[in-house]
Design a protein around this motif. Structure first.
Motif, PDB file in Angstrom:
ATOM      1  N   THR A 213      -3.197  -0.081   4.022  1.00 19.28           N
ATOM      2  CA  THR A 213      -2.342   1.051   3.661  1.00 19.28           C
ATOM      3  C   THR A 213      -2.849   2.311   4.344  1.00 19.28           C
ATOM      4  OG1 THR A 213      -1.767   0.099   1.516  1.00 19.28           O
ATOM      5  CG2 THR A 213      -1.468   2.469   1.770  1.00 19.28           C
ATOM      6  N   MET A 214      -1.923   3.045   4.940  1.00 17.55           N
ATOM      7  CA  MET A 214      -2.269   4.286   5.621  1.00 17.55           C
ATOM      8  C   MET A 214      -2.292   5.436   4.628  1.00 17.55           C
ATOM      9  SD  MET A 214       0.415   4.007   8.822  1.00 17.55           S
ATOM     10  CE  MET A 214      -0.612   4.912   9.967  1.00 17.55           C
ATOM     11  N   THR A 215      -2.862   6.558   5.058  1.00 22.96           N
ATOM     12  CA  THR A 215      -2.625   7.799   4.332  1.00 22.96           C
ATOM     13  C   THR A 215      -1.295   8.364   4.809  1.00 22.96           C
ATOM     14  OG1 THR A 215      -3.648   9.274   5.950  1.00 22.96           O
ATOM     15  CG2 THR A 215      -5.110   8.231   4.327  1.00 22.96           C
ATOM     16  N   ILE A 216      -0.704   9.198   4.018  1.00 25.13           N
ATOM     17  CA  ILE A 216       0.587   9.772   4.402  1.00 25.13           C
ATOM     18  C   ILE A 216       0.454  10.644   5.647  1.00 25.13           C
ATOM     19  CG2 ILE A 216       0.305  11.745   2.816  1.00 25.13           C
ATOM     20  CD1 ILE A 216       3.620   9.938   3.750  1.00 25.13           C
ATOM     21  N   ARG A 217      -0.671  11.335   5.806  1.00 24.32           N
ATOM     22  CA  ARG A 217      -0.891  12.142   7.009  1.00 24.32           C
ATOM     23  C   ARG A 217      -0.998  11.245   8.241  1.00 24.32           C
ATOM     24  NH1 ARG A 217      -0.791  16.042   9.500  1.00 24.32           N
ATOM     25  NH2 ARG A 217      -2.945  16.105  10.187  1.00 24.32           N
TER      26      ARG A 217
ATOM     27  N   ALA B  92       5.944  -2.621   2.626  1.00 24.27           N
ATOM     28  CA  ALA B  92       7.193  -1.870   2.724  1.00 24.27           C
ATOM     29  C   ALA B  92       7.513  -1.526   4.166  1.00 24.27           C
ATOM     30  CB  ALA B  92       7.095  -0.604   1.885  1.00 24.27           C
ATOM     31  N   GLU B  93       6.526  -1.011   4.854  1.00 21.76           N
ATOM     32  CA  GLU B  93       6.673  -0.589   6.241  1.00 21.76           C
ATOM     33  C   GLU B  93       5.326  -0.818   6.907  1.00 21.76           C
ATOM     34  OE1 GLU B  93       8.124   3.381   8.764  1.00 21.76           O
ATOM     35  OE2 GLU B  93       8.222   3.380   6.579  1.00 21.76           O
ATOM     36  N   GLU B  94       5.301  -0.879   8.212  1.00 20.79           N
ATOM     37  CA  GLU B  94       4.043  -1.085   8.922  1.00 20.79           C
ATOM     38  C   GLU B  94       2.991  -0.083   8.444  1.00 20.79           C
ATOM     39  OE1 GLU B  94       2.281  -0.773  13.474  1.00 20.79           O
ATOM     40  OE2 GLU B  94       4.434  -0.526  13.097  1.00 20.79           O
ATOM     41  N   GLY B  95       1.905  -0.605   7.914  1.00 17.37           N
ATOM     42  CA  GLY B  95       0.827   0.250   7.433  1.00 17.37           C
ATOM     43  C   GLY B  95       0.918   0.609   5.968  1.00 17.37           C
ATOM     44  N   TRP B  96       1.940   0.122   5.264  1.00 20.98           N
ATOM     45  CA  TRP B  96       2.116   0.475   3.849  1.00 20.98           C
ATOM     46  C   TRP B  96       2.201  -0.797   3.006  1.00 20.98           C
ATOM     47  CZ3 TRP B  96       1.403   5.210   2.028  1.00 20.98           C
ATOM     48  CH2 TRP B  96       1.523   6.284   2.907  1.00 20.98           C
ATOM     49  N   ARG B  97       1.121  -1.087   2.310  1.00 22.90           N
ATOM     50  CA  ARG B  97       1.058  -2.216   1.389  1.00 22.90           C
ATOM     51  C   ARG B  97       1.164  -1.643  -0.017  1.00 22.90           C
ATOM     52  NH1 ARG B  97       2.193  -7.463   1.639  1.00 22.90           N
ATOM     53  NH2 ARG B  97       0.801  -8.788   0.391  1.00 22.90           N
ATOM     54  N   LEU B  98       2.286  -1.882  -0.678  1.00 24.87           N
ATOM     55  CA  LEU B  98       2.565  -1.303  -1.992  1.00 24.87           C
ATOM     56  C   LEU B  98       2.429  -2.354  -3.085  1.00 24.87           C
ATOM     57  CD1 LEU B  98       5.657   0.910  -1.054  1.00 24.87           C
ATOM     58  CD2 LEU B  98       3.224   1.492  -0.943  1.00 24.87           C
ATOM     59  N   HIS B  99       2.384  -1.869  -4.328  1.00 23.86           N
ATOM     60  CA  HIS B  99       2.145  -2.756  -5.465  1.00 23.86           C
ATOM     61  C   HIS B  99       3.189  -2.590  -6.561  1.00 23.86           C
ATOM     62  CE1 HIS B  99      -1.896  -3.112  -3.668  1.00 23.86           C
ATOM     63  NE2 HIS B  99      -1.931  -4.285  -4.295  1.00 23.86           N
ATOM     64  N   GLY B 100       3.243  -3.584  -7.394  1.00 19.12           N
ATOM     65  CA  GLY B 100       4.090  -3.547  -8.573  1.00 19.12           C
ATOM     66  C   GLY B 100       3.589  -4.531  -9.616  1.00 19.12           C
ATOM     67  N   THR B 101       4.213  -4.479 -10.781  1.00 21.04           N
ATOM     68  CA  THR B 101       3.888  -5.434 -11.849  1.00 21.04           C
ATOM     69  C   THR B 101       5.170  -6.046 -12.380  1.00 21.04           C
ATOM     70  OG1 THR B 101       3.970  -3.693 -13.543  1.00 21.04           O
ATOM     71  CG2 THR B 101       1.816  -4.167 -12.542  1.00 21.04           C
ATOM     72  N   LEU B 102       5.045  -7.249 -12.917  1.00 13.36           N
ATOM     73  CA  LEU B 102       6.188  -7.956 -13.485  1.00 13.36           C
ATOM     74  C   LEU B 102       5.785  -8.529 -14.827  1.00 13.36           C
ATOM     75  CD1 LEU B 102       9.054  -9.322 -13.221  1.00 13.36           C
ATOM     76  CD2 LEU B 102       7.827 -11.282 -12.225  1.00 13.36           C
ATOM     77  N   ALA B 103       6.689  -8.405 -15.818  1.00 14.25           N
ATOM     78  CA  ALA B 103       6.489  -9.023 -17.129  1.00 14.25           C
ATOM     79  C   ALA B 103       7.763  -9.766 -17.504  1.00 14.25           C
ATOM     80  CB  ALA B 103       6.155  -7.971 -18.178  1.00 14.25           C
TER      81      ALA B 103
END
Length: 697
Positions: free
Chosen positions: A44-48, A480-491
């Protein structure tokens, strides 16, 4: 159809998603999706870093649309139209059809060898421009018609008073020179610093930039020069420094009547502005609404092959010398391709952001050569005279002795320059589909054009599972996009049928701990619950002190924080549909506050969301923000030129639309549309999400 094809899609109807599909086949209830390749986890990148990377890509692509001279010749008219669109002037009529300038000369200053006409003109009815026109006179004056120069003032507080030595020297050299003031300063003050100082980030949503007004005023200044009997309309040039240097770029690119241009201290790459953060020192008038993700070299492509002299200081604090040289090098390749390498020149001067004798005399020599046909070397042409006795006072040069006219539009032109559409009148489904297609097509091109055309694989991975709380629970990750690994949860409650419909909730930036969990908590079987952390929330959150910079930097690269989050939401919906025990054909989307704006656009683009649950949604995107950039950031480039939040809500029909808590009156349009189309019960107003959840149980 896959996501990379979305820009080619011409229509999305109810139930047909962003990916061009109806619903989604549920993921197998067995093992989780294959993990990403080794080394990709958690990348994951920084936004800058991200914005700097995207700016660098834009800079590297500049002028790549012109592989040869024939392609340049064929494409330039459309590229110029796009430039005017990004300046908010695509509705500007051609020269003969423009409104009258209504020039008013309020006084004349007679001096040996020249005179100064103090005048004002209206670039639009009621939009006044204060100017001084310097004209040679006397027995040694050249015979008209004269070559004309448009001199655009920079951001000096006293405007035409501060820069007067420049038009005076042009006049001594036999030119007619019109010096015009900016909107931000001078006699007719308006606003350049909407996003910079006032918190008016909705300018981006309106597609408004004060650069457009400066361009308009410059074009109308050329109109004025062309109408003067003393001036040859075929021999016009433009120059100025700083903000006036930027205006020189704009006018020369937009108006082919400019036969020679010399921007001073107004040149750099987008990559430098973002990475070096020189953007933080720049006024909003220094860039366009970057719909098509251009850099300054692309603007140079519209000036070519006409003579262009770029003058800049080598220790400028807001235009780095490396970036200046890069723009010049990119433009040089095009000038060479067009067979006129000698028509482009770079003059570097020592010192900070300012003129230098070397740049001034180079410009005078350049204009004499290309507008008068005279070869006079810079060292012989002479410099400006700054002797105190030669300088006119502010009172002497003032156009409006009693202040700006009562009907002056400058203070409000940002609200009037670009016409915004009214909510459409829709009375039947055919009209709904037509409007939905229009909005989606326009949004894809002009608001969400920065979405990756070929995003990387989602690589959805269930990172761990548990059985707490009588439910199947998991934490998952996706790209989500190159350099952006995002997270979530499921129940998924044990009481829910498998596969289960799912409510996907968007986490809000800066929220209190577990606020989204509390918001979505009332949802019970038969629904599963998912929470996703889009950029700027969860693991990728950034401090609010960075928000002012990010909102401006993102817009300059052709996106906004909100539009990035719309893309993240679309990718998150894909990921959730692939998770164990989820029925991807029955997905609801829930959000609060500013994230409700993100949810609305994501639901429209996805097309497969069956329920949208919104708590306290914004009334409109046409509203100011906090001056320091903190707080909700719902602006999206050009969206208000296409639609607004209440209309997006209405276009979700026949999806169920549930308003929780405060529902602004603006959404009455959507409610009325649901009623007109025969499904008033699908637009709901409820006191809480729990009330909706109880209905589902």
């Amino acid at each position: 159809m896959r996501r990379r094809e979305f820009l080619k899609a011409s229509a999305v109807v109810a139930g047909v998603g962003f990916l061009g599909r109806r619903g989604c086949t549920p993921a197998a209830e067995a093992a989780p999706v294959q993990a990403p390749p080794l080394g990709q986890e958690g990348t994951t990148m920084t936004i800058r870093d991200y914005l700097s990377r995207e700016a660098r890509r834009i800079t590297d692509r500049a002028l790549s649309q012109y592989p040869d001279a024939a392609t340049w010749s064929r494409r330039v008219p459309e590229e110029r139209r796009r430039f005017l669109e990004m300046m908010g002037l695509d509705h500007l009529p051609p020269y003969p059809e423009r409104p009258p300038l209504n020039v008013r000369v309020t006084g004349v200053v007679e001096r040996p060898g020249y005179r100064i006409e103090k005048l004002a003109y209206e670039s639009l009815p009621g939009l006044y421009v204060a100017a001084n026109l310097y004209l040679p006179q006397g027995e040694h004056a050249p015979r008209p018609p004269l070559a004309g120069v448009l001199y655009a003032c920079g951001h000096a507080a006293t405007q035409k008073v501060h820069y007067q030595a420049h038009p005076r020297r042009f006049t001594e050299l036999g030119f007619a020179c019109l010096v015009i003031e900016t909107v931000q300063l001078g006699e007719v003050p308006g606003y350049h610093h909407g996003c910079y100082r006032e918190g008016w980030f909705h300018w981006y949503s309106r597609g408004y930039t004060p650069a457009g007004v400066e361009l308009l005023n410059g074009i109308r200044g050329l109109d004025l020069l062309a109408q003067r009997p003393e001036v040859d309309p075929e021999r016009l040039g433009a120059t100025g420094i700083s903000g006036g240097g930027a205006a020189t770029w704009w006018v020369a690119a937009a108006d082919e009547r400019v036969k020679v241009a010399a921007p001073v201290c107004g040149t750099a790459t987008l990559a430098s502005h973002i990475y070096d953060r020189t953007i933080d020192g720049h006024c909003d008038c220094m860039w366009w609404i970057n719909t098509y993700r251009w850099d300054l070299a692309d603007v140079a492509g519209l000036v070519a092959p006409r003579p262009l002299l770029i003058a800049s200081a080598d220790r400028d604090g807001i235009f780095t010398i490396a970036a200046i040289r890069e723009v010049h090098a990119q433009a040089q390749r095009l000038y060479g391709l067009l067979g006129v390498p000698g028509n482009l020149r770079l003059v570097e001067t020592p010192g900070p952001h300012s003129y230098h004798e070397r740049s001034r005399t180079a410009i005078f020599s350049w204009f004499a050569k290309h507008l008068q046909g005279r070869e006079v070397p810079p060292e012989e042409i002479g410099d400006i005279d700054l002797a105190p006795e030669r300088q006119e006072s502010a009172d002497t040069l003032r156009v409006f002795v009693d202040g700006p006219p009562a009907d002056d539009r400058a203070p409000r032109i940002q609200d009037e320059l670009i016409p915004l559409p009214q909510p459409p009148r829709i009375v039947e489904l055919t009209g709904l589909e037509k409007e939905r297609q229009r909005v989606l097509t326009a949004l894809r091109e002009r608001t969400f054009g920065a979405f990756p055309s070929t995003p990387p694989p989602l690589a959805t991975q269930v990172e761990f599972e548990d059985a707490e709380g009588n439910a199947y629970n998991c934490r998952f990750a996706f790209t989500a996009e190159e350099g952006w690994r995002l997270h979530g949860t499921l129940a998924v409650p044990n009481a829910a049928a498998r596969p289960a419909p799912v409510v996907v909730a968007l986490r809000s930036p800066g929220e209190e701990r577990r606020a989204t969990e509390a918001f979505i908590g009332p949802v019970r079987a038969p629904w599963a619950r998912a929470i996703v952390d889009v950029r700027g929330t969860g693991d990728t959150a950034w401090g609010e002190e960075l928000q002012w910079h990010l909102r401006r930097a993102a817009a300059w690269t052709g996106r906004t924080l909100a539009s990035m989050r719309v893309f993240d939401t679309l990718r998150a919906l894909e990921a959730v549909r692939d998770l164990p025990h989820v029925d991807g054909r029955r997905v609801a989307l829930a959000a609060r506050g500013e994230m409700a704006a993100v949810a609305l656009y994501a639901a429209l683009l996805d097309g497969g969301v069956s329920v949208v649950l919104l708590q306290d949604p914004p009334a409109t995107q046409n509203a100011p923000s906090q001056p320091d950039g903190r707080g909700p950031a719902i602006e999206m480039l050009n969206c208000l030129r296409i639609t607004d939040l209440p209309q997006v809500a209405g276009l979700l029909y026949p999806a169920q639309l549930v308003m929780v808590g405060e529902c602004p009156p603006t959404y009455q349009w959507a409610e009325a549309l649901y009623r007109t189309l025969g499904a008033p019960d699908r637009f709901r107003r409820l006191p809480s999400l729990a009330a909706w959840a109880e209905e589902q149980g």
